[in-house]
Design a protein around this motif. Structure first.
Motif, PDB file in Angstrom:
ATOM      1  N   THR A 171      59.329 -12.510  29.854  1.00  0.00           N
ATOM      2  CA  THR A 171      60.048 -12.684  31.111  1.00  0.00           C
ATOM      3  C   THR A 171      60.916 -13.936  31.019  1.00  0.00           C
ATOM      4  OG1 THR A 171      58.229 -13.964  32.058  1.00  0.00           O
ATOM      5  CG2 THR A 171      58.186 -11.589  32.382  1.00  0.00           C
ATOM      6  N   ALA A 172      61.689 -14.202  32.068  1.00  0.00           N
ATOM      7  CA  ALA A 172      62.604 -15.334  32.060  1.00  0.00           C
ATOM      8  C   ALA A 172      61.888 -16.665  31.874  1.00  0.00           C
ATOM      9  CB  ALA A 172      63.412 -15.351  33.356  1.00  0.00           C
ATOM     10  N   ARG A 226      70.537  -4.145  33.278  1.00  0.00           N
ATOM     11  CA  ARG A 226      69.527  -4.790  34.118  1.00  0.00           C
ATOM     12  C   ARG A 226      70.217  -5.709  35.123  1.00  0.00           C
ATOM     13  NH1 ARG A 226      64.196  -6.656  30.838  1.00  0.00           N
ATOM     14  NH2 ARG A 226      63.955  -7.764  32.825  1.00  0.00           N
ATOM     15  N   ASP A 273      68.765  -8.200  36.696  1.00  0.00           N
ATOM     16  CA  ASP A 273      68.264  -9.580  36.653  1.00  0.00           C
ATOM     17  C   ASP A 273      68.866 -10.391  35.508  1.00  0.00           C
ATOM     18  OD1 ASP A 273      66.959  -7.995  34.784  1.00  0.00           O
ATOM     19  OD2 ASP A 273      65.027  -9.010  35.014  1.00  0.00           O
ATOM     20  N   THR A 274      69.134  -9.735  34.371  1.00  0.00           N
ATOM     21  CA  THR A 274      69.626 -10.463  33.203  1.00  0.00           C
ATOM     22  C   THR A 274      71.020 -10.027  32.775  1.00  0.00           C
ATOM     23  OG1 THR A 274      68.663  -8.879  31.625  1.00  0.00           O
ATOM     24  CG2 THR A 274      67.257 -10.712  32.364  1.00  0.00           C
TER      25      THR A 274
END
Length: 401
Positions: free
Chosen positions: A79-80, A144, A146-147
């Motif tokens: 994850t980030a 995606r 989010d990214t």
């Protein structure tokens, strides 16, 4: 005012660190002594027990030879914030991921802990030609939110099935049957995601005899690459040998899939009917497995089944002959091992074949996957379901009447 003796504090800290290292070494050696793991190369080990049997990891050591960290060949995303994109109700051998002992029934928490709390959108496919950016009409990329990472190339009719949309239909089962989310995670940068629940009632094969345990699961996989479907499977899982078996038992539905289209979510809602058949499926599954457990077979009968599953041409090349001999040797060894546990029966033969397909048969990984991850993915996706069903049907012909 409290005065801290720096030397004493430093001594105490180093003593605690040394004790921690020694305890880690003792625990690791204990797992080797108990036969849970074994060395397969320089600082590389293989897991021999549990659901993750067959996976490997590397041990990083410091200049003094003490274990510093374990590097798992898990193939899971990060994850980030650098944590592993995996939720589980019990810890895996590599100790990674977000573990909630005993599991949780909260889908929001599962999505967050597993890294599945992202959406996917489609954006126009663009390319550059002689310094000019052009639009590839009718072609899109899945991305995606989010990214911004690209996941695949798709056509104009492709409609992403979001992770929450695809998985929340299982929430009704979680609430109705008082079960918890078993595991969830992200693979291949988000191109492939999965989630599973464990059904509450275990099944026994030949309860008065070998009493072998089968644990029922429902697993859902979603594909965002444009190369796969949204898929749901009802999966019998054998904890003893870490095998999954989705045989086509009578007319019971054990799996279904839907393409990423505008009407996909409505089709997913119909999955409740399919999942409602799971109890009936496991009852029938146990009945047929019990019949196999009560059917004695000879080694030659086992070989006959193997030859039907993997037929050998009369003019086969030397390499093909060698591969056939190696396969037969491996299967013979597995059959003997299972026969010691459950008797020389058709059930032992089926166990050997399934174990071979799940853990031994050659598996060529893709560019972004280790062999272990390729094997685990194939097992989850049911790559060998057809040959397992064929073996099951063939062995059922031998059952005692």
């Amino acid at each position: 005012m409290t005065i801290t003796d720096v030397n004493t504090a430093f001594h105490n800290e180093k003593t605690a660190q040394i004790a921690s290292v020694r305890e880690r070494e003792r625990a690791f050696e204990g797992r080797i002594d108990r036969g849970e793991i074994r060395m397969v190369g320089a600082d590389r080990y293989e897991v021999l027990t549990g659901w993750d049997r067959g996976e490997t990891f590397t041990v990083a050591r410091n200049a003094q030879g003490a274990i510093e960290r374990i590097i798992a060949n898990h193939g899971l995303d990060e994850t980030a914030d650098g944590t592993i994109a995996l939720y589980a109700s019990s810890p895996a051998w590599h100790g990674l991921g977000q573990i909630i002992p005993g599991g949780t029934s909260d889908i929001d928490e599962v999505l967050r802990l597993s890294g599945l709390d992202f959406d996917v959108v489609t954006v126009p496919a663009m390319y550059q030609w002689k310094g000019v950016v052009r639009d590839h009409t009718g072609q899109f990329h899945t991305v995606r939110t989010d990214t911004g990472a690209p996941l695949g190339a798709v056509g104009n009719k492709y409609t992403p099935i979001q992770n929450r949309q695809g998985f929340e239909f299982l929430q009704e089962l979680v609430g109705r049957y008082d079960v918890v989310w078993e595991s969830a995670g992200v693979l291949r940068g988000g191109k492939r995601v999965f989630i599973s629940i464990r059904l509450p009632e275990a099944v026994r094969v030949d309860a008065e005899g070998i009493n072998d345990l089968i644990v029922p699961y429902v697993a859902v996989m979603n594909d965002h690459s444009g190369k796969g479907q949204f898929q749901c499977v009802v999966t019998p899982w054998r904890p003893v040998c870490a095998n999954t078996e989705r045989f086509a038992v009578r007319d019971s539905v054990t799996s279904w899939a839907v393409r990423h289209t505008a009407g996909a979510v409505d089709e997913i809602k119909e999955a409740r009917r399919t999942l409602g058949l799971s109890v009936q499926y496991f009852d029938e599954f146990a009945a047929e497995e019990t019949a196999l457990a009560r059917t004695d077979i000879a080694v030659q009968q086992f070989h006959d089944v193997i030859n039907e599953l993997w037929p050998l041409d009369d003019d086969a090349k030397d390499r093909t002959l060698a591969n056939h001999a190696n396969r037969l040797g491996a299967l013979d060894g597995m059959f003997r091992t299972e026969a010691e546990r459950v008797g020389r029966t058709a059930y032992a033969a089926e166990r050997a074949i399934t174990d071979y397909l799940d853990h031994v048969a050659p598996r060529r990984p893709g560019k972004t996957m280790t062999e272990e991850v390729a094997r685990a993915t194939a097992l989850l996706e049911g790559a060998d379901d057809d040959i397992k069903s064929k073996a099951h049907r063939r062995l059922m012909l031998l059952r005692q009447r």
